[in-house]
Design a protein around this motif. Structure first.
Motif, PDB file in Angstrom:
ATOM      1  N   ALA A  99      12.537  -4.844  -7.460  1.00  0.00           N
ATOM      2  CA  ALA A  99      12.394  -4.827  -8.916  1.00  0.00           C
ATOM      3  C   ALA A  99      11.004  -5.263  -9.339  1.00  0.00           C
ATOM      4  CB  ALA A  99      13.444  -5.743  -9.546  1.00  0.00           C
ATOM      5  N   ALA A 100      10.395  -6.205  -8.589  1.00  0.00           N
ATOM      6  CA  ALA A 100       9.094  -6.735  -8.966  1.00  0.00           C
ATOM      7  C   ALA A 100       7.965  -5.737  -8.693  1.00  0.00           C
ATOM      8  CB  ALA A 100       8.837  -8.045  -8.221  1.00  0.00           C
ATOM      9  N   LEU A 101       8.077  -4.910  -7.604  1.00  0.00           N
ATOM     10  CA  LEU A 101       6.926  -4.102  -7.175  1.00  0.00           C
ATOM     11  C   LEU A 101       7.189  -2.596  -7.132  1.00  0.00           C
ATOM     12  CD1 LEU A 101       5.619  -6.392  -4.268  1.00  0.00           C
ATOM     13  CD2 LEU A 101       4.702  -6.194  -6.573  1.00  0.00           C
ATOM     14  N   ARG A 102       8.378  -2.158  -7.485  1.00  0.00           N
ATOM     15  CA  ARG A 102       8.699  -0.720  -7.387  1.00  0.00           C
ATOM     16  C   ARG A 102       7.771   0.117  -8.257  1.00  0.00           C
ATOM     17  NH1 ARG A 102      13.418  -0.852  -9.085  1.00  0.00           N
ATOM     18  NH2 ARG A 102      14.553  -1.014  -7.107  1.00  0.00           N
ATOM     19  N   GLU A 103       7.631  -0.236  -9.521  1.00  0.00           N
ATOM     20  CA  GLU A 103       6.805   0.559 -10.428  1.00  0.00           C
ATOM     21  C   GLU A 103       5.353   0.557  -9.978  1.00  0.00           C
ATOM     22  OE1 GLU A 103       7.240  -0.650 -14.447  1.00  0.00           O
ATOM     23  OE2 GLU A 103       9.399  -0.208 -14.532  1.00  0.00           O
ATOM     24  N   LEU A 104       4.871  -0.587  -9.458  1.00  0.00           N
ATOM     25  CA  LEU A 104       3.488  -0.662  -8.984  1.00  0.00           C
ATOM     26  C   LEU A 104       3.249   0.354  -7.875  1.00  0.00           C
ATOM     27  CD1 LEU A 104       1.489  -3.887  -8.258  1.00  0.00           C
ATOM     28  CD2 LEU A 104       1.730  -2.180  -6.461  1.00  0.00           C
ATOM     29  N   HIS A 105       4.128   0.409  -6.878  1.00  0.00           N
ATOM     30  CA  HIS A 105       3.971   1.334  -5.763  1.00  0.00           C
ATOM     31  C   HIS A 105       4.125   2.784  -6.221  1.00  0.00           C
ATOM     32  CE1 HIS A 105       4.571  -2.366  -3.386  1.00  0.00           C
ATOM     33  NE2 HIS A 105       3.952  -1.695  -2.369  1.00  0.00           N
ATOM     34  N   GLN A 106       5.072   3.037  -7.095  1.00  0.00           N
ATOM     35  CA  GLN A 106       5.295   4.407  -7.566  1.00  0.00           C
ATOM     36  C   GLN A 106       4.096   4.914  -8.349  1.00  0.00           C
ATOM     37  OE1 GLN A 106       7.669   6.500  -6.771  1.00  0.00           O
ATOM     38  NE2 GLN A 106       8.725   4.966  -5.483  1.00  0.00           N
ATOM     39  N   ASP A 107       3.514   4.044  -9.185  1.00  0.00           N
ATOM     40  CA  ASP A 107       2.351   4.465  -9.959  1.00  0.00           C
ATOM     41  C   ASP A 107       1.185   4.833  -9.052  1.00  0.00           C
ATOM     42  OD1 ASP A 107       3.705   4.073 -12.287  1.00  0.00           O
ATOM     43  OD2 ASP A 107       2.789   2.115 -12.757  1.00  0.00           O
ATOM     44  N   ILE A 108       1.020   4.088  -7.946  1.00  0.00           N
ATOM     45  CA  ILE A 108      -0.075   4.396  -7.025  1.00  0.00           C
ATOM     46  C   ILE A 108       0.206   5.681  -6.262  1.00  0.00           C
ATOM     47  CG2 ILE A 108      -1.282   3.591  -4.950  1.00  0.00           C
ATOM     48  CD1 ILE A 108      -0.991   0.748  -6.007  1.00  0.00           C
ATOM     49  N   THR A 110       2.051   8.242  -7.057  1.00  0.00           N
ATOM     50  CA  THR A 110       2.041   9.431  -7.922  1.00  0.00           C
ATOM     51  C   THR A 110       0.667   9.696  -8.497  1.00  0.00           C
ATOM     52  OG1 THR A 110       2.678   8.102  -9.831  1.00  0.00           O
ATOM     53  CG2 THR A 110       4.462   9.125  -8.537  1.00  0.00           C
ATOM     54  N   GLY A 111      -0.293   8.787  -8.250  1.00  0.00           N
ATOM     55  CA  GLY A 111      -1.632   8.972  -8.773  1.00  0.00           C
ATOM     56  C   GLY A 111      -1.790   8.515 -10.201  1.00  0.00           C
ATOM     57  N   THR A 112      -0.734   7.915 -10.767  1.00  0.00           N
ATOM     58  CA  THR A 112      -0.811   7.412 -12.137  1.00  0.00           C
ATOM     59  C   THR A 112      -1.800   6.272 -12.243  1.00  0.00           C
ATOM     60  OG1 THR A 112       1.489   8.024 -12.471  1.00  0.00           O
ATOM     61  CG2 THR A 112       0.524   6.479 -14.068  1.00  0.00           C
ATOM     62  N   SER A 113      -1.876   5.453 -11.188  1.00  0.00           N
ATOM     63  CA  SER A 113      -2.766   4.290 -11.191  1.00  0.00           C
ATOM     64  C   SER A 113      -3.684   4.346  -9.998  1.00  0.00           C
ATOM     65  CB  SER A 113      -1.958   2.993 -11.160  1.00  0.00           C
ATOM     66  OG  SER A 113      -2.801   1.877 -10.994  1.00  0.00           O
ATOM     67  N   GLY A 114      -4.895   3.872 -10.213  1.00  0.00           N
ATOM     68  CA  GLY A 114      -5.852   3.825  -9.126  1.00  0.00           C
ATOM     69  C   GLY A 114      -5.789   2.523  -8.345  1.00  0.00           C
ATOM     70  N   GLY A 115      -4.821   1.676  -8.656  1.00  0.00           N
ATOM     71  CA  GLY A 115      -4.662   0.418  -7.932  1.00  0.00           C
ATOM     72  C   GLY A 115      -4.498  -0.779  -8.863  1.00  0.00           C
ATOM     73  N   ASP A 145      -4.559  11.136   1.484  1.00  0.00           N
ATOM     74  CA  ASP A 145      -4.041  11.868   2.652  1.00  0.00           C
ATOM     75  C   ASP A 145      -3.859  13.326   2.228  1.00  0.00           C
ATOM     76  OD1 ASP A 145      -2.911  12.857   4.918  1.00  0.00           O
ATOM     77  OD2 ASP A 145      -1.230  11.419   4.970  1.00  0.00           O
ATOM     78  N   GLU A 146      -4.652  14.235   2.877  1.00  0.00           N
ATOM     79  CA  GLU A 146      -4.596  15.646   2.497  1.00  0.00           C
ATOM     80  C   GLU A 146      -3.244  16.255   2.810  1.00  0.00           C
ATOM     81  OE1 GLU A 146      -7.764  17.534   4.521  1.00  0.00           O
ATOM     82  OE2 GLU A 146      -9.340  16.605   3.278  1.00  0.00           O
ATOM     83  N   THR A 147      -2.507  15.641   3.766  1.00  0.00           N
ATOM     84  CA  THR A 147      -1.210  16.217   4.139  1.00  0.00           C
ATOM     85  C   THR A 147      -0.107  15.820   3.174  1.00  0.00           C
ATOM     86  OG1 THR A 147      -0.607  14.344   5.543  1.00  0.00           O
ATOM     87  CG2 THR A 147      -1.922  16.119   6.551  1.00  0.00           C
ATOM     88  N   ALA A 148      -0.372  14.833   2.320  1.00  0.00           N
ATOM     89  CA  ALA A 148       0.654  14.394   1.369  1.00  0.00           C
ATOM     90  C   ALA A 148       0.752  15.378   0.209  1.00  0.00           C
ATOM     91  CB  ALA A 148       0.323  13.001   0.846  1.00  0.00           C
ATOM     92  N   PRO A 149       1.939  15.525  -0.388  1.00  0.00           N
ATOM     93  CA  PRO A 149       2.124  16.507  -1.464  1.00  0.00           C
ATOM     94  C   PRO A 149       1.155  16.298  -2.627  1.00  0.00           C
ATOM     95  CG  PRO A 149       4.229  15.706  -0.684  1.00  0.00           C
ATOM     96  CD  PRO A 149       3.185  14.871  -0.005  1.00  0.00           C
ATOM     97  N   ASN A 150       0.915  15.052  -3.034  1.00  0.00           N
ATOM     98  CA  ASN A 150       0.040  14.798  -4.187  1.00  0.00           C
ATOM     99  C   ASN A 150      -1.292  14.173  -3.771  1.00  0.00           C
ATOM    100  OD1 ASN A 150       1.008  12.377  -3.380  1.00  0.00           O
ATOM    101  ND2 ASN A 150       1.652  11.663  -5.426  1.00  0.00           N
ATOM    102  N   GLY A 151      -1.599  14.204  -2.439  1.00  0.00           N
ATOM    103  CA  GLY A 151      -2.877  13.713  -1.960  1.00  0.00           C
ATOM    104  C   GLY A 151      -2.938  12.219  -1.734  1.00  0.00           C
TER     105      GLY A 151
END
Length: 754
Positions: A99-108, A110-115, A145-151
């Motif tokens: 619950a504390a870190l899920r959104e942080l990891h998802q944002d990174i 998905t490219g929503t956040s740069g860190g 990672d070029e092999t990842a779907p969203n890079g």
């Protein structure tokens, strides 16, 4: 980082080739969403090598499942989950962590956040099995990672421990707080720093206000001359010289001086500081603090004045002062103390010298008192009288000492007090004691009791002898009201009137009266002579009634006895011839020849003389009851006319004398009018001990039979009064004459020890 909850940075990590590098190489990655290592993308391989090669705590969350790869530095942050957390999916962690870190990891991912970056993050680190608090700066960064779907292949977690800097800041802040508290506790009023090269003084507000300078200007810096006008003219040159000397040598300094305030008042300050030199040895700066000591100075002035007063008072009272410091074996005596002990001005004081002057009989007592006073577990005080032999002349003197001990950490550091010569007082007390003892002996010899009646409280204090006079147990609480019933009824009114005159402020008569009392417990009647005096306050109210009382019972009895003897003498003079005539008539009654009658007459005259001798003898040593009765019987007819019956009883001289008089009177009356007036008449005398408790008493009955018929007299003659009244008074008993027709009966009860 922080997957184990509140975590902290471990100790310095190992380089590549450490424990986690080996574990990563040996791990079966085919069982994880990442698949076998040989199938990993180049980005994953590179990111893994970067993590494992770092000395800083680092971890990698890779792929949609965010599978965990971490290095040795990161392992302690996982606590007990290390090493099982290797290869674990983010979604296999605790719900709280997700619950504390899920959104942080998802944002990174998905490219929503740069860190993300977190500063001063408090965590716990497991170091050698012990959880310790630590602080970190933590960064969460995307890994391309070029092999990842969203890079974006995963999330790189990098941490830098900043515990030392955080703790340093905390220490600095605590130090500043302690410094401020120390300044407040120490009474620091202000602080300054003088840049001597720039001639600028930087001071805080309190320092500036004391020097009548604008605080805002002082904070920005002012020339030293701006602060000098506040210095007291009498202190200015001295302070300038001290400042110059300190600046020239780079020395510390401390001094007290006065400052003139804007309102003209004077404040005393204490300053402490230090001058610093530059690399060339030239004055560079001067810094320090000042403390307002005005109140202390005022207290010191008052203390100095008090010491002067104390010295004057001590001199006036003849007191010498002494100080003993047991911990360093130092003793001080002032001039007055030395004079009391007869010591010279320059003789060094010591405990041994002091004890050598103490009288041998008191030395142990003094030594024990000193030890007890300086014992931390004792009272800490000494108050003692003892004797000394004065050093200069050897004269014996009495000394009184008062002292108080002071302790620090359970050790007596000071023992101070005063000493005085009380020889005159002791001699006066001894004289008073001797006088009181003499007075006590005189009071005892005179049979005197005393009383003290507090008229405000009603309390009456009696001496033991006074208690005895009222027949009351010594020490029993009494009041005026409880004592009054013991007064003889015939004397109550006189006593009350005498007390009223003594208590009347308009009369204030001396209380002087003789009266009788009946003992409460012993029932003995006593005559008392009382004298007292009432003291009044300024408003005329009686406050205290003091007096003394003397037992005059013996005197009163002697007076009564004397009166009885005088009356008896008169009575006997009148009756002697009648008695002799009766004896002659009985002797010369014609029933015997002349020679026999003369002999009987002569014997009875001799017996009469013996009876008179018995009655008037003052130093009689006592007699048996039977002997007293036998003498009377022998005088008036002997065994033929008297029947005597009773137990052996020893009579006191007074009782024997009084009883002999009574029996003689009864016999005389019987000879004249009763049973002994006729040949066939007889007298029976019977006695025994009275059965009642208390003082031993005699019961005696005189019974006449065979005489002429008896008719009660119209009035009682002297003989009857002598028996009934005189005997009762003399022997504290009772005597009753009953004129029965068949013969007189007299019943007597008397004290054996009257």
């Amino acid at each position: 980082m922080g997957e184990g909850g509140q975590r902290a940075t471990p100790s310095v990590t190992k380089i590549v080739g450490g424990e986690m590098a080996a574990r990563v190489r040996a791990f079966d990655w085919s069982k994880t969403p990442l698949g076998p290592r040989e199938d990993w993308s180049p980005a994953l391989r590179l990111a893994t090598d970067i993590v494992l090669a770092s000395n800083f705590p680092m971890a990698l969350r890779w792929g949609p499942e965010l599978v965990l790869i971490y290095n040795d530095g990161y392992a302690p942050a996982l606590h007990e989950r290390h090493p099982s957390a290797l290869g674990q999916s983010f979604y296999d962690t605790t719900p709280e962590f997700q619950a504390a870190l899920r959104e942080l990891h998802q944002d990174i991912l998905t490219g929503t956040s740069g860190g993300f970056a977190f500063e001063r993050l408090p965590l716990k680190v497991l170091n050698n099995g012990v959880l310790e608090a630590a602080y970190f700066t933590v960064n969460y960064s995307p890994v391309p990672d070029e092999t990842a779907p969203n890079g974006i292949g995963g999330v790189l977690v990098a941490a830098v421990e900043i515990s030392q800097s955080v703790k340093a800041e905390q220490t600095l802040r605590a130090t500043q707080e302690r410094y401020q508290m120390a300044r407040e506790v120490a009474g620091v009023v202000g602080a300054w720093e003088w840049d001597m090269k720039a001639d600028k003084v930087y001071a805080d507000a309190r320092y500036a206000e004391l020097h009548n300078v604008d605080p805002a200007l002082a904070e920005r810096g002012l020339p030293v001359q701006a602060f000098l006008p506040a210095l007291h003219p009498d202190d200015r040159d001295r302070i300038r010289a001290i400042a110059q000397s300190s600046a020239a040598n780079g020395e510390a300094f401390s001094e007290e001086y006065r400052l003139i305030q804007a309102d003209g008042s004077i404040r005393w300050v204490y300053t402490r500081g230090k001058a610093y030199l530059d690399a060339d040895g030239q004055p560079a700066r001067n810094t320090g603090v000042i403390i307002d000591v005005t109140e202390r100075k005022k207290a010191e002035a008052e203390l100095a004045a008090a010491r002067v007063d104390l010295d004057l008072a001590a001199q006036a009272a003849g007191l010498g002062r002494w100080v003993l410091r047991p911990s360093v074996n130092q003793r001080h005596w002032d001039a007055r103390a030395r004079a009391i002990f007869g010591l010279t001005e320059h003789e060094p004081p010591s405990t041994a010298r002091f004890l050598s002057l103490v009288h041998p009989d008191d030395r142990e007592t003094v030594r024990d008192a000193m030890v007890a006073a300086t014992d931390p577990g004792g009272s800490g005080t000494i108050n003692l009288d003892y004797r000394i032999r004065r050093a200069n002349d050897g004269v014996l003197r009495w000394i009184e000492v008062f002292g108080q001990a002071f302790f620090e950490d359970g050790v007596c550091t000071r023992f101070v007090g005063v000493v005085s010569d009380v020889t005159d007082r002791r001699e006066a007390v001894d004289r008073l004691v001797r006088q009181e003892e003499t007075l006590r002996l005189a009071i005892d010899a005179a049979d005197v009791g005393t009383w003290d009646h507090d008229l405000e409280t009603g309390e009456v204090r009696l001496s033991d002898r006074c208690y005895a006079m009222f027949g009351v147990t010594p020490g029993e609480p009494v009041t005026h009201e409880t004592l009054m019933p013991f007064t003889h009824p015939a004397d109550v009114v006189r006593v009350q009137e005498a007390v009223a005159r003594a208590l009347d402020p308009a009369i204030r008569a001396d209380y002087a009266i003789e009266f009788r009392v009946n003992g409460r417990d012993d029932h003995v009647e006593r005559w008392l002579s009382a004298k007292g005096e009432v003291s009044f306050d300024n408003e005329g109210r009686p406050r205290r009634f003091l007096g003394a009382v003397v037992n005059i019972t013996e005197r009163k009895r002697a007076e009564l006895h004397l009166r009885l003897l005088v009356n008896e003498l008169n009575h006997r003079v009148k009756n002697s011839l009648a008695t002799i005539q009766a004896i002659a008539a009985q002797s010369f009654n014609g029933q015997r020849d002349m020679d026999e009658a003369k002999e009987a007459f002569s014997n009875r005259i001799v017996a009469l003389a013996e009876a008179h001798d018995l009655l008037t003898r003052e130093n009689w040593e006592g007699a048996e009851m039977h002997d007293v009765a036998a003498r009377v019987a022998a005088l008036h007819g002997g065994d033929a006319r008297f029947e005597l019956s009773g137990v052996a009883i020893r009579l006191s001289p007074k009782t024997a004398l009084s009883l002999s008089m009574a029996l003689h009177e009864l016999a005389t009356n019987a000879v004249k009018y009763g049973a002994l007036s006729v040949p066939e008449g007889v007298v029976r005398i019977v006695w025994d001990m009275a059965p009642e408790p208390g003082a031993p008493r005699l019961d005696l009955t005189w019974t006449e039979r065979g005489g002429p018929p008896v008719t009660p007299p119209q009035r009682r003659g002297f003989g009857s009064r002598l028996i009934e009244r005189g005997l009762a008074a003399e022997l504290a008993g009772a005597a009753v004459i009953d004129f029965q027709p068949e013969g007189v009966v007299c019943r007597i009860r008397a004290l054996l020890e009257a």
